[in-house]
Design a protein around this motif. Structure first.
Motif, PDB file in Angstrom:
ATOM      1  N   THR A  42       4.126   2.222   2.318  1.00  0.00           N
ATOM      2  CA  THR A  42       5.255   3.070   1.808  1.00  0.00           C
ATOM      3  C   THR A  42       4.507   4.458   2.122  1.00  0.00           C
ATOM      4  O   THR A  42       3.415   4.710   1.485  1.00  0.00           O
ATOM      5  CB  THR A  42       5.590   3.028   0.503  1.00  0.00           C
ATOM      6  N   MET A  43       4.954   5.503   2.803  1.00  0.00           N
ATOM      7  CA  MET A  43       4.574   6.877   3.025  1.00  0.00           C
ATOM      8  C   MET A  43       5.020   7.993   2.307  1.00  0.00           C
ATOM      9  O   MET A  43       6.317   7.878   2.277  1.00  0.00           O
ATOM     10  CB  MET A  43       4.684   7.170   4.491  1.00  0.00           C
ATOM     11  N   CYS A  44       4.281   8.600   1.294  1.00  0.00           N
ATOM     12  CA  CYS A  44       4.976   9.683   0.452  1.00  0.00           C
ATOM     13  C   CYS A  44       4.486  10.971   1.042  1.00  0.00           C
ATOM     14  O   CYS A  44       3.469  10.917   1.478  1.00  0.00           O
ATOM     15  CB  CYS A  44       4.513   9.422  -0.974  1.00  0.00           C
ATOM     16  N   HIS A  45       5.173  11.853   0.654  1.00  0.00           N
ATOM     17  CA  HIS A  45       4.877  13.225   1.331  1.00  0.00           C
ATOM     18  C   HIS A  45       5.614  14.293   0.255  1.00  0.00           C
ATOM     19  O   HIS A  45       6.169  13.931  -0.528  1.00  0.00           O
ATOM     20  CB  HIS A  45       5.088  13.504   2.703  1.00  0.00           C
ATOM     21  N   SER A  46       5.357  15.670   0.728  1.00  0.00           N
ATOM     22  CA  SER A  46       5.889  16.812  -0.351  1.00  0.00           C
ATOM     23  C   SER A  46       7.607  16.489  -0.435  1.00  0.00           C
ATOM     24  O   SER A  46       8.069  17.141  -1.224  1.00  0.00           O
ATOM     25  CB  SER A  46       5.576  18.127   0.303  1.00  0.00           C
ATOM     26  N   ARG A  47       8.398  15.769   0.467  1.00  0.00           N
ATOM     27  CA  ARG A  47       9.732  15.617   0.314  1.00  0.00           C
ATOM     28  C   ARG A  47      10.153  14.465  -0.472  1.00  0.00           C
ATOM     29  O   ARG A  47      11.368  14.029  -0.723  1.00  0.00           O
ATOM     30  CB  ARG A  47      10.343  15.784   1.731  1.00  0.00           C
TER      31      ARG A  47
ATOM     32  N   ALA B 288       0.837  -1.255  -0.167  1.00  0.00           N
ATOM     33  CA  ALA B 288       0.078  -0.039   0.084  1.00  0.00           C
ATOM     34  C   ALA B 288       0.791   1.374  -0.066  1.00  0.00           C
ATOM     35  O   ALA B 288       1.871   1.233   0.762  1.00  0.00           O
ATOM     36  CB  ALA B 288      -1.015   0.031   1.150  1.00  0.00           C
ATOM     37  N   VAL B 289       0.487   2.080  -0.777  1.00  0.00           N
ATOM     38  CA  VAL B 289       1.311   3.347  -0.777  1.00  0.00           C
ATOM     39  C   VAL B 289       0.451   4.596  -0.560  1.00  0.00           C
ATOM     40  O   VAL B 289      -0.908   4.504  -1.047  1.00  0.00           O
ATOM     41  CB  VAL B 289       1.907   3.751  -2.246  1.00  0.00           C
ATOM     42  N   VAL B 290       0.710   5.248   0.609  1.00  0.00           N
ATOM     43  CA  VAL B 290      -0.014   6.587   1.034  1.00  0.00           C
ATOM     44  C   VAL B 290       0.454   7.734   0.755  1.00  0.00           C
ATOM     45  O   VAL B 290       1.754   7.892   1.068  1.00  0.00           O
ATOM     46  CB  VAL B 290      -0.296   6.366   2.474  1.00  0.00           C
ATOM     47  N   ILE B 291      -0.204   8.769   0.056  1.00  0.00           N
ATOM     48  CA  ILE B 291       0.318   9.854  -0.189  1.00  0.00           C
ATOM     49  C   ILE B 291      -0.222  11.025   0.555  1.00  0.00           C
ATOM     50  O   ILE B 291      -1.509  11.171   0.602  1.00  0.00           O
ATOM     51  CB  ILE B 291       0.188  10.270  -1.727  1.00  0.00           C
ATOM     52  N   GLY B 292       0.621  11.516   1.430  1.00  0.00           N
ATOM     53  CA  GLY B 292      -0.130  12.561   2.528  1.00  0.00           C
ATOM     54  C   GLY B 292       0.246  11.711   3.902  1.00  0.00           C
ATOM     55  O   GLY B 292       0.089  10.545   4.108  1.00  0.00           O
TER      56      GLY B 292
ATOM     57  N   ASP C 286      -2.358  11.435 -11.624  1.00  0.00           N
ATOM     58  CA  ASP C 286      -2.889  11.202 -13.040  1.00  0.00           C
ATOM     59  C   ASP C 286      -2.433   9.790 -12.909  1.00  0.00           C
ATOM     60  O   ASP C 286      -1.526   9.118 -12.287  1.00  0.00           O
ATOM     61  CB  ASP C 286      -2.519  11.958 -14.088  1.00  0.00           C
ATOM     62  N   SER C 287      -2.787   9.088 -14.220  1.00  0.00           N
ATOM     63  CA  SER C 287      -2.370   7.660 -14.493  1.00  0.00           C
ATOM     64  C   SER C 287      -0.998   7.321 -14.493  1.00  0.00           C
ATOM     65  O   SER C 287      -0.505   6.256 -14.339  1.00  0.00           O
ATOM     66  CB  SER C 287      -3.103   7.390 -15.877  1.00  0.00           C
ATOM     67  N   SER C 288      -0.018   8.447 -14.659  1.00  0.00           N
ATOM     68  CA  SER C 288       1.275   7.895 -14.675  1.00  0.00           C
ATOM     69  C   SER C 288       1.786   7.429 -12.980  1.00  0.00           C
ATOM     70  O   SER C 288       3.031   7.104 -12.916  1.00  0.00           O
ATOM     71  CB  SER C 288       2.005   9.333 -15.012  1.00  0.00           C
ATOM     72  N   TYR C 289       0.827   7.763 -11.946  1.00  0.00           N
ATOM     73  CA  TYR C 289       1.242   7.133 -10.818  1.00  0.00           C
ATOM     74  C   TYR C 289       0.647   6.077 -10.424  1.00  0.00           C
ATOM     75  O   TYR C 289       0.577   5.614  -9.281  1.00  0.00           O
ATOM     76  CB  TYR C 289       0.741   8.425  -9.880  1.00  0.00           C
TER      77      TYR C 289
ATOM     78  N   GLU D  73       7.315   6.830  -9.212  1.00  0.00           N
ATOM     79  CA  GLU D  73       7.944   5.483  -9.126  1.00  0.00           C
ATOM     80  C   GLU D  73       7.215   4.719  -8.173  1.00  0.00           C
ATOM     81  O   GLU D  73       6.860   3.413  -8.130  1.00  0.00           O
ATOM     82  CB  GLU D  73       9.316   5.638  -9.236  1.00  0.00           C
ATOM     83  N   LEU D  74       7.228   5.163  -6.945  1.00  0.00           N
ATOM     84  CA  LEU D  74       6.892   4.546  -5.895  1.00  0.00           C
ATOM     85  C   LEU D  74       5.302   4.229  -5.823  1.00  0.00           C
ATOM     86  O   LEU D  74       4.983   3.174  -5.716  1.00  0.00           O
ATOM     87  CB  LEU D  74       7.259   5.314  -4.363  1.00  0.00           C
ATOM     88  N   ALA D  75       4.561   5.249  -6.276  1.00  0.00           N
ATOM     89  CA  ALA D  75       3.134   5.257  -6.461  1.00  0.00           C
ATOM     90  C   ALA D  75       2.905   3.964  -7.310  1.00  0.00           C
ATOM     91  O   ALA D  75       2.090   3.236  -7.159  1.00  0.00           O
ATOM     92  CB  ALA D  75       2.515   6.548  -6.666  1.00  0.00           C
TER      93      ALA D  75
END
Ligand SMILES: NC(=O)C1=CN([C@@H]2O[C@H](COP(=O)(O)OP(=O)(O)OC[C@H]3O[C@@H](n4cnc5c(N)ncnc54)[C@H](OP(=O)(O)O)[C@@H]3O)[C@@H](O)[C@H]2O)C=CC1
Ligand SMILES: Nc1nc(=O)c2c([nH]1)NC[C@@H]1CN(c3ccc(C(=O)N[C@@H](CCC(=O)O)C(=O)O)cc3)C=[N+]21
Ligand SMILES: [Mg+2]
Length: 285
Positions: free
Chosen positions: A186-191, A161-165, A216-219, A197-199
């Motif tokens: 995996t945790m993504c954020h503004s940095r 699972a990838v969480v953005i925010g 968009d679909s590239s993620y 690639e991770l998403a």
């Protein structure tokens, strides 16, 4: 092939149906779950959400109080109201709508709410128990996200699972609840540097960043489940999520729409927390 839509409205209606049955049961024992919602100021979006919460209470047979205070209300006045509500037997849950006007310290207000009535799950004791894995009132939006994924028939154990925010009210608790379901998170954020690639590695992608149509679909890995927590009001007054729904639904697996996805679930999880608090407050669990 267009993805299947995860209808938060449909799931929410199902859960509200069982909540309503439980409330009838409680009312026959003279227990009426009570929710107090406090709104400080005139923020338009907050007015909509507070109205949705009040309507949900009435639909489900809850006792509800809505306290609308002027923007210039002092922190002391707000804390005094919270204290009154903490003592009130007819109130099982208290929610102070965020954000608050800048002259009021949000932390002081959240900390003042009785832990047992903290139906937002924002109080440090509830957050601490969530981190530890002990029983707690769960934050509504994160709990709604997990419920939607499960009801979509997605097995989370072992999935990536990838969480953005990573906010305290969405991203961070979502990541903890996903771990509880044995997902690898995996945790993504503004940095985060290589976010797309991770998403794209995600079997399940949860987005809560507050930027309209950003993802968009590239993620998105073909077939991945996409949960869009975003709630962005556009200039034309329409609501947009954080995900570019039109492009992503062509590659994703089951996906939530905005509106009609996570939003209704947030309200439904709030009702569920208030019911749980009422049963506890009356020694029924
Ligand atoms: N449906 C519902 O019930 C609810 C919906 N929402 C919605 O969810 C969204 C997020 O809300 P909230 O969590 O409070 O937002 P916050 O603004 O508190 O946090 C946003 C998070 O997203 C990260 N972020 C911002 N831009 C990017 C980017 N370009 N790439 C990667 N990460 C980014 C930030 O990173 P960093 O930490 O580095 O700053 C931060 O962690 C909003 O649209 C909000 O309206 C919120 C609550 C309930
Ligand atoms: N103490 C506190 N607790 C919260 O839970 C809280 C908060 N403050 N501040 C703001 C955010 C946002 N939030 C939403 C709730 C419902 C919808 C919702 O019902 N959305 C509908 C659309 C509603 C509309 O038409 O605008 C949908 O997505 O279908 C959206 C957003 C809870 N929040
Ligand atoms: Mg009661």
């Amino acid at each position: 092939m267009t993805a299947s839509i995860i209808s938060g409205k449909k799931v929410s209606d199902e859960i509200r149906g069982s909540i309503s049955d439980e409330v009838k049961e409680l009312v026959s024992k003279n227990v009426v779950p009570g929710l107090a919602v406090v709104l400080v100021g005139e923020d338009a979006a907050s007015q909509v959400y507070v109205r949705n919460k009040e309507k949900a209470c009435h639909d489900l047979g809850f006792y509800s109080e809505v306290h609308r205070l002027p923007a210039e209300t002092s922190e002391q006045q707000l804390l005094a109201l919270v204290d009154t509500l903490n003592q009130q037997d007819t109130i099982d849950g208290i929610l102070v709508q965020l954000p608050l006007p800048s002259h009021i310290n949000e932390k002081s207000v959240i900390n003042a709410i009785s832990v047992h009535k903290d139906v937002d799950g924002f109080h440090p004791v509830n957050v601490g128990n969530l981190v530890i894995g002990d029983d707690s009132l769960l934050p509504c939006t994160p709990a709604g996200v997990i419920e939607l994924i499960k009801r979509a028939g997605v097995e989370l154990s072992g999935k990536h699972a990838v969480v953005i925010g990573r906010s305290n009210i969405v991203g961070k608790p979502v990541s903890l609840l996903l771990q509880r379901e044995n997902a690898t998170v995996t945790m993504c954020h503004s940095r985060t540097s290589n976010m797309a690639e991770l998403a794209r590695q995600a079997d399940v992608l949860v987005v809560a960043i507050g930027r309209a149509n950003f993802i968009d679909s590239s993620y998105v890995k073909p077939g991945a489940v996409v949960i869009d927590v975003g709630m962005n009001r556009l200039e034309n007054g329409k609501l947009a999520g954080d995900v570019d729904f039109e492009s992503v639904k062509e590659v994703s697996g089951p996906i939530t729409p905005v509106p009609g996805g996570v939003g209704p679930m947030t309200i439904t999880m709030l009702m569920k927390n208030t019911l749980t608090a009422a049963k506890r407050n009356h020694g029924l669990v």
